[in-house]
Design a protein around this motif. Structure first.
Motif, PDB file in Angstrom:
ATOM      1  N   ASN A 134      -4.616  52.104  36.567  1.00  0.00           N
ATOM      2  CA  ASN A 134      -4.013  50.818  36.970  1.00  0.00           C
ATOM      3  C   ASN A 134      -2.500  50.961  37.142  1.00  0.00           C
ATOM      4  OD1 ASN A 134      -3.888  51.228  34.186  1.00  0.00           O
ATOM      5  ND2 ASN A 134      -3.845  49.045  33.720  1.00  0.00           N
ATOM      6  N   THR A 135      -2.147  51.651  38.213  1.00  0.00           N
ATOM      7  CA  THR A 135      -0.752  51.767  38.626  1.00  0.00           C
ATOM      8  C   THR A 135      -0.547  50.941  39.890  1.00  0.00           C
ATOM      9  OG1 THR A 135      -1.164  53.723  39.989  1.00  0.00           O
ATOM     10  CG2 THR A 135      -0.615  54.091  37.670  1.00  0.00           C
ATOM     11  N   VAL A 136       0.708  50.645  40.192  1.00  0.00           N
ATOM     12  CA  VAL A 136       0.995  49.832  41.379  1.00  0.00           C
ATOM     13  C   VAL A 136       0.472  50.493  42.660  1.00  0.00           C
ATOM     14  CG1 VAL A 136       2.847  48.897  42.814  1.00  0.00           C
ATOM     15  CG2 VAL A 136       2.932  48.603  40.333  1.00  0.00           C
ATOM     16  N   PRO A 137       0.710  51.803  42.900  1.00  0.00           N
ATOM     17  CA  PRO A 137       0.155  52.400  44.126  1.00  0.00           C
ATOM     18  C   PRO A 137      -1.366  52.289  44.217  1.00  0.00           C
ATOM     19  CG  PRO A 137       1.826  53.835  43.177  1.00  0.00           C
ATOM     20  CD  PRO A 137       1.568  52.762  42.174  1.00  0.00           C
ATOM     21  N   ASN A 138      -2.063  52.406  43.100  1.00  0.00           N
ATOM     22  CA  ASN A 138      -3.520  52.300  43.137  1.00  0.00           C
ATOM     23  C   ASN A 138      -3.981  50.868  43.380  1.00  0.00           C
ATOM     24  OD1 ASN A 138      -3.802  55.040  42.672  1.00  0.00           O
ATOM     25  ND2 ASN A 138      -3.984  54.804  40.458  1.00  0.00           N
ATOM     26  N   ILE A 139      -3.227  49.893  42.878  1.00  0.00           N
ATOM     27  CA  ILE A 139      -3.544  48.490  43.181  1.00  0.00           C
ATOM     28  C   ILE A 139      -3.349  48.224  44.670  1.00  0.00           C
ATOM     29  CG2 ILE A 139      -2.880  46.096  42.749  1.00  0.00           C
ATOM     30  CD1 ILE A 139      -1.993  47.010  39.946  1.00  0.00           C
ATOM     31  N   VAL A 140      -2.271  48.756  45.239  1.00  0.00           N
ATOM     32  CA  VAL A 140      -2.022  48.623  46.680  1.00  0.00           C
ATOM     33  C   VAL A 140      -3.167  49.256  47.470  1.00  0.00           C
ATOM     34  CG1 VAL A 140      -0.531  49.360  48.578  1.00  0.00           C
ATOM     35  CG2 VAL A 140       0.487  48.490  46.451  1.00  0.00           C
ATOM     36  N   LEU A 141      -3.579  50.460  47.066  1.00  0.00           N
ATOM     37  CA  LEU A 141      -4.661  51.161  47.766  1.00  0.00           C
ATOM     38  C   LEU A 141      -5.968  50.385  47.668  1.00  0.00           C
ATOM     39  CD1 LEU A 141      -5.693  53.680  49.252  1.00  0.00           C
ATOM     40  CD2 LEU A 141      -6.082  54.733  47.006  1.00  0.00           C
ATOM     41  N   ALA A 142      -6.300  49.901  46.476  1.00  0.00           N
ATOM     42  CA  ALA A 142      -7.554  49.161  46.303  1.00  0.00           C
ATOM     43  C   ALA A 142      -7.560  47.883  47.136  1.00  0.00           C
ATOM     44  CB  ALA A 142      -7.755  48.831  44.824  1.00  0.00           C
ATOM     45  N   THR A 143      -6.447  47.183  47.166  1.00  0.00           N
ATOM     46  CA  THR A 143      -6.372  45.948  47.959  1.00  0.00           C
ATOM     47  C   THR A 143      -6.491  46.249  49.444  1.00  0.00           C
ATOM     48  OG1 THR A 143      -4.928  45.005  46.250  1.00  0.00           O
ATOM     49  CG2 THR A 143      -4.991  43.877  48.377  1.00  0.00           C
ATOM     50  N   ALA A 144      -5.902  47.353  49.882  1.00  0.00           N
ATOM     51  CA  ALA A 144      -6.009  47.736  51.290  1.00  0.00           C
ATOM     52  C   ALA A 144      -7.452  48.113  51.648  1.00  0.00           C
ATOM     53  CB  ALA A 144      -5.063  48.900  51.589  1.00  0.00           C
TER      54      ALA A 144
END
Length: 282
Positions: free
Chosen positions: A140-150
Motif C-alpha cells: 500500500n504505497t502511493v504508486p501502487n494505489i495510482v496503478l490499481a486505480t488506473a
C-alpha cells in the motif's frame, strides 16, 4: 483556446450556473492542493493530547482529533495527496487505455481480440475488490494505489476510445490522409486521435471523482495511504469511532470535503461535455 471556443465556454457557463459553481470549486481545490501545506495554520502531524477532541472553534475551525491534531490543517494538506493520486491515475489510464482503444478500433483483427480479452478479464472482477487485491499484493504505497486505480478504469477508457475510433476509421479525412501517403500509425495519431480527444477529456473529468473515492476507500479499509499521513479516507475511518460518543466533527469535515470534491468533478464533467460538444455550439 480560440475566441469562438472561449465564447462558447462562457455561453455554457452562463446558461448553466451549476457548471460555474463546479468550475469555482475545481479552482478552489487546485489552489488548496498547491498552497495548502503553506497555508495550514498548524502542523498536520503535531499532536497535543491536552487539546484532544475539541469541537470546532475560532482556534480550530474543524475541531481537533483524538490526539489533538488540528483537523482543518489535516484536511487542507490532504487535498494535495488525494487530488495528486486521482490526477496521476487518470493521466496514466488516459494514456494507456486511450492508446489501446485507438489501436484496437483502428486495426481490428487479432489486436482488437487481444485487447478485448484483457478488458473483459479486468471487468470480470468487482472493480474495487480488484483494486484491493492489487494493492494488497504489491504493497500500500502511493504508486501502487495510482496503478490499481488506473487498472480498474482501463476497460472504460479502452471501450470509449475504441467505439469512437471505429466510427471514424472509414471517414473521408482518414481516407484523404492515406491517399496523401501517411502510414497507418501516422493517420491514427494525427487524424483519429485528435477527433476523439473531446469525449476522452470529458471522461477524464468524470473519472477524477471515482479515482478520489477509490483512493479514499482503500485508505478507509487500511489498504491505502498509511497513518499518520493526512488523507481524507484515513481521517473518516479514524473519526467513525467517535460519532456514537458525540464527537461528530472528527469524521464529518473530512467526509464532507471528500463528498464536495467528488461532487465537483462529476458536475465539472457534465459542464466540460457541454463545452466540447459541437452540437451545443450556435
Amino acid at each position: 483556446m480560440s475566441d469562438t471556443a472561449l465564447g462558447h465556454a462562457r455561453h455554457v457557463v452562463s446558461e448553466n450556473p451549476v457548471t460555474g459553481i463546479a468550475l469555482g470549486l475545481f479552482v478552489f481545490f487546485v489552489l488548496a492542493a498547491i498552497f495548502g501545506p503553506s497555508l495550514a495554520p498548524y502542523d498536520p502531524l503535531a499532536s497535543n493530547t491536552m487539546r484532544a477532541l475539541q469541537p470546532p472553534s475560532a482556534q480550530h475551525w474543524f475541531g481537533t482529533d483524538q490526539i489533538g491534531r488540528d483537523i482543518f490543517s489535516r484536511v487542507l494538506v490532504a487535498t494535495r495527496l488525494d487530488l495528486g493520486i486521482a490526477a496521476a491515475s487518470v493521466a496514466l489510464v488516459f494514456a494507456a487505455g486511450g492508446f489501446a482503444g485507438l489501436v484496437s478500433g483502428f486495426f481490428g483483427g487479432w489486436v482488437d481480440l487481444v485487447i478485448g480479452r484483457i478488458t473483459d478479464t479486468i471487468m470480470a472482477f468487482p472493480l474495487f475488490v480488484l483494486a484491493m487485491a492489487i494493492v494488497a499484493a504489491l504493497g500500500n504505497t502511493v504508486p501502487n494505489i495510482v496503478l490499481a486505480t488506473a487498472i480498474i478504469n482501463f476497460p472504460l477508457y479502452v471501450r470509449i476510445a475504441r467505439a469512437e475510433t471505429v466510427q471514424r476509421r472509414e471517414a473521408g479525412f482518414v481516407d484523404a490522409a492515406r491517399i496523401a501517403g501517411h502510414r497507418d500509425m501516422g493517420v491514427l495519431l494525427s487524424q483519429v486521435a485528435p477527433n476523439i480527444m473531446p469525449i476522452m477529456v470529458v471522461q477524464m473529468s468524470l473519472t477524477m471523482g471515482y479515482a478520489i473515492l477509490n483512493a479514499a476507500g482503500l485508505s478507509f479499509i487500511g489498504l491505502g495511504v498509511r497513518a499518520p499521513t493526512p488523507e481524507w479516507g484515513i481521517m473518516v475511518a479514524e473519526g467513525a469511532a467517535f460519532i456514537v460518543s458525540g464527537e461528530w466533527w472528527v469524521a464529518l469535515f473530512p467526509g464532507a470535503t471528500l463528498m464536495v470534491a467528488v461532487f465537483c468533478f462529476n458536475l465539472l464533467g457534465d459542464g466540460v461535455r457541454d463545452i466540447v460538444d459541437p452540437r451545443r455550439r450556435t
